[in-house]
Design a protein around this motif. Structure first.
Motif, PDB file in Angstrom:
ATOM      1  N   UNK A 193      -6.211   8.300   7.723  1.00  0.00           N
ATOM      2  CA  UNK A 193      -5.400   8.393   6.505  1.00  0.00           C
ATOM      3  C   UNK A 193      -5.989   7.426   5.495  1.00  0.00           C
ATOM      4  N   UNK A 194      -5.835   7.756   4.239  1.00  0.00           N
ATOM      5  CA  UNK A 194      -6.227   6.839   3.171  1.00  0.00           C
ATOM      6  C   UNK A 194      -4.976   6.383   2.436  1.00  0.00           C
ATOM      7  N   UNK A 195      -4.872   5.091   2.239  1.00  0.00           N
ATOM      8  CA  UNK A 195      -3.775   4.499   1.489  1.00  0.00           C
ATOM      9  C   UNK A 195      -4.325   3.897   0.205  1.00  0.00           C
ATOM     10  N   UNK A 196      -3.447   3.735  -0.787  1.00  0.00           N
ATOM     11  CA  UNK A 196      -3.822   3.172  -2.073  1.00  0.00           C
ATOM     12  C   UNK A 196      -3.018   1.911  -2.346  1.00  0.00           C
ATOM     13  N   UNK A 197      -3.708   0.876  -2.833  1.00  0.00           N
ATOM     14  CA  UNK A 197      -3.031  -0.380  -3.160  1.00  0.00           C
ATOM     15  C   UNK A 197      -2.061  -0.148  -4.309  1.00  0.00           C
ATOM     16  N   UNK A 198      -0.850  -0.735  -4.172  1.00  0.00           N
ATOM     17  CA  UNK A 198       0.182  -0.612  -5.213  1.00  0.00           C
ATOM     18  C   UNK A 198       0.144  -1.831  -6.112  1.00  0.00           C
ATOM     19  N   UNK A 241       5.945   3.011   1.016  1.00  0.00           N
ATOM     20  CA  UNK A 241       5.226   1.766   0.766  1.00  0.00           C
ATOM     21  C   UNK A 241       5.172   0.968   2.062  1.00  0.00           C
ATOM     22  N   UNK A 242       3.977   0.520   2.404  1.00  0.00           N
ATOM     23  CA  UNK A 242       3.770  -0.338   3.563  1.00  0.00           C
ATOM     24  C   UNK A 242       3.310  -1.700   3.060  1.00  0.00           C
ATOM     25  N   UNK A 243       3.851  -2.746   3.669  1.00  0.00           N
ATOM     26  CA  UNK A 243       3.465  -4.103   3.299  1.00  0.00           C
ATOM     27  C   UNK A 243       2.646  -4.686   4.446  1.00  0.00           C
ATOM     28  N   UNK A 244       1.447  -5.156   4.114  1.00  0.00           N
ATOM     29  CA  UNK A 244       0.599  -5.815   5.101  1.00  0.00           C
ATOM     30  C   UNK A 244       0.583  -7.300   4.764  1.00  0.00           C
ATOM     31  N   UNK A 278     -12.063  -1.813  -2.098  1.00  0.00           N
ATOM     32  CA  UNK A 278     -11.381  -1.991  -3.379  1.00  0.00           C
ATOM     33  C   UNK A 278      -9.890  -1.784  -3.221  1.00  0.00           C
ATOM     34  N   UNK A 279      -9.347  -0.779  -3.901  1.00  0.00           N
ATOM     35  CA  UNK A 279      -7.916  -0.476  -3.830  1.00  0.00           C
ATOM     36  C   UNK A 279      -7.606   0.653  -2.859  1.00  0.00           C
ATOM     37  N   UNK A 285       0.837  -1.191   0.000  1.00  0.00           N
ATOM     38  CA  UNK A 285       0.000   0.000   0.000  1.00  0.00           C
ATOM     39  C   UNK A 285       0.876   1.247   0.000  1.00  0.00           C
ATOM     40  N   UNK A 286       0.478   2.257  -0.772  1.00  0.00           N
ATOM     41  CA  UNK A 286       1.160   3.544  -0.729  1.00  0.00           C
ATOM     42  C   UNK A 286       0.528   4.350   0.393  1.00  0.00           C
ATOM     43  N   UNK A 287       1.361   4.773   1.348  1.00  0.00           N
ATOM     44  CA  UNK A 287       0.870   5.518   2.504  1.00  0.00           C
ATOM     45  C   UNK A 287       0.613   6.978   2.140  1.00  0.00           C
TER      46      UNK A 287
END
Length: 114
Positions: A109-114, A37-40, A92-93, A30-32
């Motif tokens: 905060x809103x993050x976006x899937x990479x 980039x954060x990995x879950x 979704x993303x 995810x882009x913070x």
């Protein structure tokens, strides 16, 4: 291989893929909000969040439990090290994270899937 064995194998593989896909929409990169980039990823019975790029690379910043679109647990601000009770909602993303101190003072905060 008999037809029965082949069909059983296909059914088991299909079920395994379906369970994995349905159980973890939060898993991924995810882009913070700050551009890192954060990995879950799964960690035991929960999902752990680690920063993998940028200034805070290598810091674990969260651990949440849940399924489907809704998760709850703890979120740590990597800049100051403070940990908050938090929630995450996948749409979704998009991932909306909310952390609260004393259940009164909250930030999202809103993050976006990479």
């Amino acid at each position: 291989m008999s037809k029965f064995t082949a069909l059983a194998t296909v059914a088991i593989l299909t079920a395994s893929v379906s369970v994995a896909a349905a159980a973890a929409p939060i898993v991924g990169n995810w882009q913070t909000a700050s551009g890192e980039t954060a990995k879950i990823a799964a960690c035991g019975n929960a999902y752990c969040t680690m920063i993998v790029t940028g200034e805070h690379k290598g810091k674990q910043i969260g651990q949440m439990s849940g399924s489907g679109a809704n998760y709850a647990g703890q979120i740590t601000d990597p800049a100051n090290g403070r940990t908050y009770e938090g929630t995450a909602k996948v749409d979704g993303n998009s991932l909306k994270l909310t952390g609260c101190a004393l259940k009164i003072f909250c930030r999202s905060q809103s993050w976006t899937r990479k």
